[in-house]
Design a protein around this motif. Structure first.
Motif, PDB file in Angstrom:
ATOM      1  N   GLU A 135     -16.938 -33.494 -40.102  1.00  0.00           N
ATOM      2  CA  GLU A 135     -17.037 -34.329 -41.457  1.00  0.00           C
ATOM      3  C   GLU A 135     -17.811 -33.511 -42.164  1.00  0.00           C
ATOM      4  O   GLU A 135     -17.957 -34.038 -43.471  1.00  0.00           O
ATOM      5  CB  GLU A 135     -17.431 -35.723 -41.101  1.00  0.00           C
ATOM      6  CG  GLU A 135     -16.268 -36.678 -40.452  1.00  0.00           C
ATOM      7  CD  GLU A 135     -16.733 -37.973 -40.259  1.00  0.00           C
ATOM      8  OE1 GLU A 135     -17.723 -38.358 -40.766  1.00  0.00           O
ATOM      9  OE2 GLU A 135     -15.778 -38.766 -39.806  1.00  0.00           O
ATOM     10  N   SER A 136     -18.750 -32.847 -41.596  1.00  0.00           N
ATOM     11  CA  SER A 136     -19.818 -31.873 -42.538  1.00  0.00           C
ATOM     12  C   SER A 136     -20.334 -30.780 -41.770  1.00  0.00           C
ATOM     13  O   SER A 136     -19.971 -30.396 -40.774  1.00  0.00           O
ATOM     14  CB  SER A 136     -21.011 -32.901 -42.923  1.00  0.00           C
ATOM     15  OG  SER A 136     -21.621 -33.180 -41.660  1.00  0.00           O
ATOM     16  N   MET A 137     -20.846 -30.196 -42.762  1.00  0.00           N
ATOM     17  CA  MET A 137     -21.436 -28.573 -42.073  1.00  0.00           C
ATOM     18  C   MET A 137     -22.777 -28.136 -42.858  1.00  0.00           C
ATOM     19  O   MET A 137     -23.010 -28.944 -43.808  1.00  0.00           O
ATOM     20  CB  MET A 137     -20.454 -27.380 -42.100  1.00  0.00           C
ATOM     21  CG  MET A 137     -20.313 -27.246 -43.619  1.00  0.00           C
ATOM     22  SD  MET A 137     -19.038 -25.806 -43.761  1.00  0.00           S
ATOM     23  CE  MET A 137     -20.334 -24.327 -43.457  1.00  0.00           C
ATOM     24  N   THR A 138     -23.524 -27.620 -42.134  1.00  0.00           N
ATOM     25  CA  THR A 138     -24.919 -27.224 -42.570  1.00  0.00           C
ATOM     26  C   THR A 138     -25.083 -25.665 -42.592  1.00  0.00           C
ATOM     27  O   THR A 138     -24.326 -24.863 -41.987  1.00  0.00           O
ATOM     28  CB  THR A 138     -25.933 -27.806 -41.637  1.00  0.00           C
ATOM     29  OG1 THR A 138     -25.727 -27.091 -40.293  1.00  0.00           O
ATOM     30  CG2 THR A 138     -26.053 -29.138 -41.424  1.00  0.00           C
ATOM     31  N   LEU A 139     -25.852 -25.196 -43.497  1.00  0.00           N
ATOM     32  CA  LEU A 139     -26.100 -23.941 -43.876  1.00  0.00           C
ATOM     33  C   LEU A 139     -27.578 -23.507 -43.846  1.00  0.00           C
ATOM     34  O   LEU A 139     -28.295 -24.732 -44.273  1.00  0.00           O
ATOM     35  CB  LEU A 139     -25.279 -23.313 -45.143  1.00  0.00           C
ATOM     36  CG  LEU A 139     -24.059 -23.144 -45.155  1.00  0.00           C
ATOM     37  CD1 LEU A 139     -23.670 -22.950 -46.620  1.00  0.00           C
ATOM     38  CD2 LEU A 139     -23.321 -22.329 -44.442  1.00  0.00           C
ATOM     39  N   ALA A 140     -28.241 -22.443 -43.481  1.00  0.00           N
ATOM     40  CA  ALA A 140     -29.410 -22.155 -43.545  1.00  0.00           C
ATOM     41  C   ALA A 140     -29.686 -21.419 -44.808  1.00  0.00           C
ATOM     42  O   ALA A 140     -29.057 -20.036 -44.532  1.00  0.00           O
ATOM     43  CB  ALA A 140     -30.264 -22.179 -42.253  1.00  0.00           C
ATOM     44  N   LEU A 141     -30.562 -21.426 -45.657  1.00  0.00           N
ATOM     45  CA  LEU A 141     -30.630 -20.673 -46.740  1.00  0.00           C
ATOM     46  C   LEU A 141     -32.217 -20.190 -46.857  1.00  0.00           C
ATOM     47  O   LEU A 141     -33.187 -20.753 -47.003  1.00  0.00           O
ATOM     48  CB  LEU A 141     -30.437 -21.403 -48.239  1.00  0.00           C
ATOM     49  CG  LEU A 141     -28.963 -22.116 -48.254  1.00  0.00           C
ATOM     50  CD1 LEU A 141     -28.825 -22.734 -49.443  1.00  0.00           C
ATOM     51  CD2 LEU A 141     -27.706 -21.080 -48.044  1.00  0.00           C
ATOM     52  N   PRO A 161     -14.602 -25.356 -45.337  1.00  0.00           N
ATOM     53  CA  PRO A 161     -13.562 -26.540 -45.483  1.00  0.00           C
ATOM     54  C   PRO A 161     -13.974 -27.351 -46.811  1.00  0.00           C
ATOM     55  O   PRO A 161     -13.321 -27.993 -47.241  1.00  0.00           O
ATOM     56  CB  PRO A 161     -13.761 -27.263 -44.136  1.00  0.00           C
ATOM     57  CG  PRO A 161     -14.289 -26.323 -43.309  1.00  0.00           C
ATOM     58  CD  PRO A 161     -15.117 -25.334 -44.016  1.00  0.00           C
ATOM     59  N   TYR A 162     -15.085 -27.088 -47.333  1.00  0.00           N
ATOM     60  CA  TYR A 162     -15.706 -28.028 -48.451  1.00  0.00           C
ATOM     61  C   TYR A 162     -15.848 -27.400 -49.731  1.00  0.00           C
ATOM     62  O   TYR A 162     -15.699 -27.984 -50.806  1.00  0.00           O
ATOM     63  CB  TYR A 162     -16.734 -28.804 -48.148  1.00  0.00           C
ATOM     64  CG  TYR A 162     -16.703 -29.485 -46.631  1.00  0.00           C
ATOM     65  CD1 TYR A 162     -16.052 -30.434 -46.360  1.00  0.00           C
ATOM     66  CD2 TYR A 162     -17.437 -28.740 -45.657  1.00  0.00           C
ATOM     67  CE1 TYR A 162     -15.870 -30.976 -45.194  1.00  0.00           C
ATOM     68  CE2 TYR A 162     -17.338 -29.089 -44.371  1.00  0.00           C
ATOM     69  CZ  TYR A 162     -16.762 -30.409 -43.921  1.00  0.00           C
ATOM     70  OH  TYR A 162     -16.409 -30.826 -42.831  1.00  0.00           O
ATOM     71  N   ALA A 163     -16.103 -26.053 -49.702  1.00  0.00           N
ATOM     72  CA  ALA A 163     -16.471 -25.513 -51.062  1.00  0.00           C
ATOM     73  C   ALA A 163     -16.280 -23.982 -50.574  1.00  0.00           C
ATOM     74  O   ALA A 163     -16.503 -23.499 -49.412  1.00  0.00           O
ATOM     75  CB  ALA A 163     -17.795 -25.678 -51.523  1.00  0.00           C
ATOM     76  N   ASN A 164     -16.393 -23.081 -51.570  1.00  0.00           N
ATOM     77  CA  ASN A 164     -16.539 -21.594 -51.452  1.00  0.00           C
ATOM     78  C   ASN A 164     -17.551 -21.083 -51.979  1.00  0.00           C
ATOM     79  O   ASN A 164     -18.059 -21.496 -53.023  1.00  0.00           O
ATOM     80  CB  ASN A 164     -15.182 -20.932 -52.163  1.00  0.00           C
ATOM     81  CG  ASN A 164     -13.841 -21.254 -51.599  1.00  0.00           C
ATOM     82  OD1 ASN A 164     -13.584 -21.281 -50.209  1.00  0.00           O
ATOM     83  ND2 ASN A 164     -12.848 -21.530 -52.427  1.00  0.00           N
ATOM     84  N   PHE A 165     -18.306 -20.204 -51.082  1.00  0.00           N
ATOM     85  CA  PHE A 165     -19.509 -19.466 -51.781  1.00  0.00           C
ATOM     86  C   PHE A 165     -19.132 -18.255 -52.112  1.00  0.00           C
ATOM     87  O   PHE A 165     -18.339 -17.260 -51.595  1.00  0.00           O
ATOM     88  CB  PHE A 165     -20.474 -19.547 -50.633  1.00  0.00           C
ATOM     89  CG  PHE A 165     -21.118 -20.735 -50.191  1.00  0.00           C
ATOM     90  CD1 PHE A 165     -22.447 -21.030 -50.712  1.00  0.00           C
ATOM     91  CD2 PHE A 165     -20.709 -21.959 -49.620  1.00  0.00           C
ATOM     92  CE1 PHE A 165     -23.030 -22.552 -50.563  1.00  0.00           C
ATOM     93  CE2 PHE A 165     -20.971 -22.899 -49.359  1.00  0.00           C
ATOM     94  CZ  PHE A 165     -22.439 -23.306 -49.882  1.00  0.00           C
TER      95      PHE A 165
END
Length: 303
Positions: free
Chosen positions: A37-43, A154-158
């Motif tokens: 239902e969600s995902m994480t990224l480290a920036l 799945p939620y947005a394109n970077f």
């Protein structure tokens, strides 16, 4: 295109071809079945890693700061879909020895099978980066002399851009060819929210005569393009060593903190945990100094 690193040991990291590591300009991340239902990224931004772990600047050990961030990322309860480094990986002039030290710092991420993506900032040097890795340029980059790529989730394109104009020159520039590529890439992916990411700050007003242009030289064209593409929700950048959330009309501007040192003592340094879902993205500050008043502050962008 940005450098993309899979799980390899340090010797492989220093010798594998850039074409093998960075030869794909469109990558899909976060599509593990079943999709969560969600995902994480480290920036991370502005790591400024020097040739030696003993080197300090502004009373900060940049190597130790990155090592701390790497350890925290590897200790997260759930593994991020990717770790993104947004420019100025190297200290000042992008020396081969800087990148060797950088490789040592990020080795634990590689050992943990973290997926890594990197863009270049004004203190990076692509030829030196390639020399340090004993690699060669991709034969057919999407934009000549620029390093760009797309991360589809799945939620947005970077959309990862290259704002490096010249090593150790503060000014950034995208150029007409890269802007054309970005426009076409956005048109081909109008069905999802878009996050555009590059190292440099925007700069609408020209500097006083005799002063260097500190942000993106072609900011006006870049902003016009992002506003014209309604799926573009945010521009994410570094360069200024500031943690902030502002807006230009409907466009959110997320300034990532520096991992290295700060110019303003009131500013935090650290890294950012990004959480994506169908309704938007949240950016949460992970300050190196966890007693900082803004540690775990959240900036939200809703679709």
């Amino acid at each position: 295109m940005p450098i993309h690193l899979s799980s390899v040991n340090r010797r492989q990291f220093l010798s594998q071809s850039a074409a093998a590591l960075a030869g794909v300009s469109v990558l899909r991340i976060g599509y593990a079945a079943p999709v969560a239902e969600s995902m994480t990224l480290a920036l991370l931004s502005d790591t400024h890693i020097p040739k030696s772990a003993k080197v300090t600047a502004r009373e900060v050990n940049m190597t130790a700061n990155l090592q701390q961030a790497v350890g925290q990322i590897n200790q997260l309860p759930s593994k991020p879909a990717a770790v993104l480094f947004n420019g100025d990986c190297a200290y000042l002039s992008g020396l081969p020895a800087d990148y060797a030290n950088f490789a040592n710092c990020i080795q634990p991420l590689i050992d943990a099978d973290q997926e890594l993506h990197m863009t270049m900032g004004n203190h990076d040097n692509i030829p030196a980066f390639y020399d340090a890795l004993k690699t060669q340029r991709p034969e057919q980059p999407p934009v000549e002399s620029k390093h760009v790529s797309i991360l589809e989730t799945p939620y947005a394109n970077f959309f990862l851009l290259d704002s490096l104009m010249k090593t150790n020159v503060v000014t950034g520039e995208l150029g007409d060819a890269q802007l054309k590529w970005l426009s076409d890439a956005l048109d081909a992916r109008a069905d999802k929210p878009a996050i555009v990411m590059a190292h440099h700050t925007l700069q609408k007003v020209a500097p006083p005569e005799g002063k260097a242009w500190g942000g993106i030289l072609d900011t006006a064209k870049f902003l016009e393009l992002m506003h014209a593409k309604k799926q573009v929700k945010a521009y994410v950048f570094g360069h200024s060593h500031v943690w902030s959330h502002t807006r230009d009309g409907d466009l959110h501007l997320i300034n990532l903190p520096a991992s290295a040192y700060v110019f303003d003592p009131a500013q935090p340094n650290g890294w950012t945990l990004a959480r994506l879902n169908n309704s938007g993205i949240e950016f949460e500050l992970q300050a190196h100094d966890q007693s900082h008043q803004n540690h775990q502050q959240v900036f939200a962008v809703k679709w």
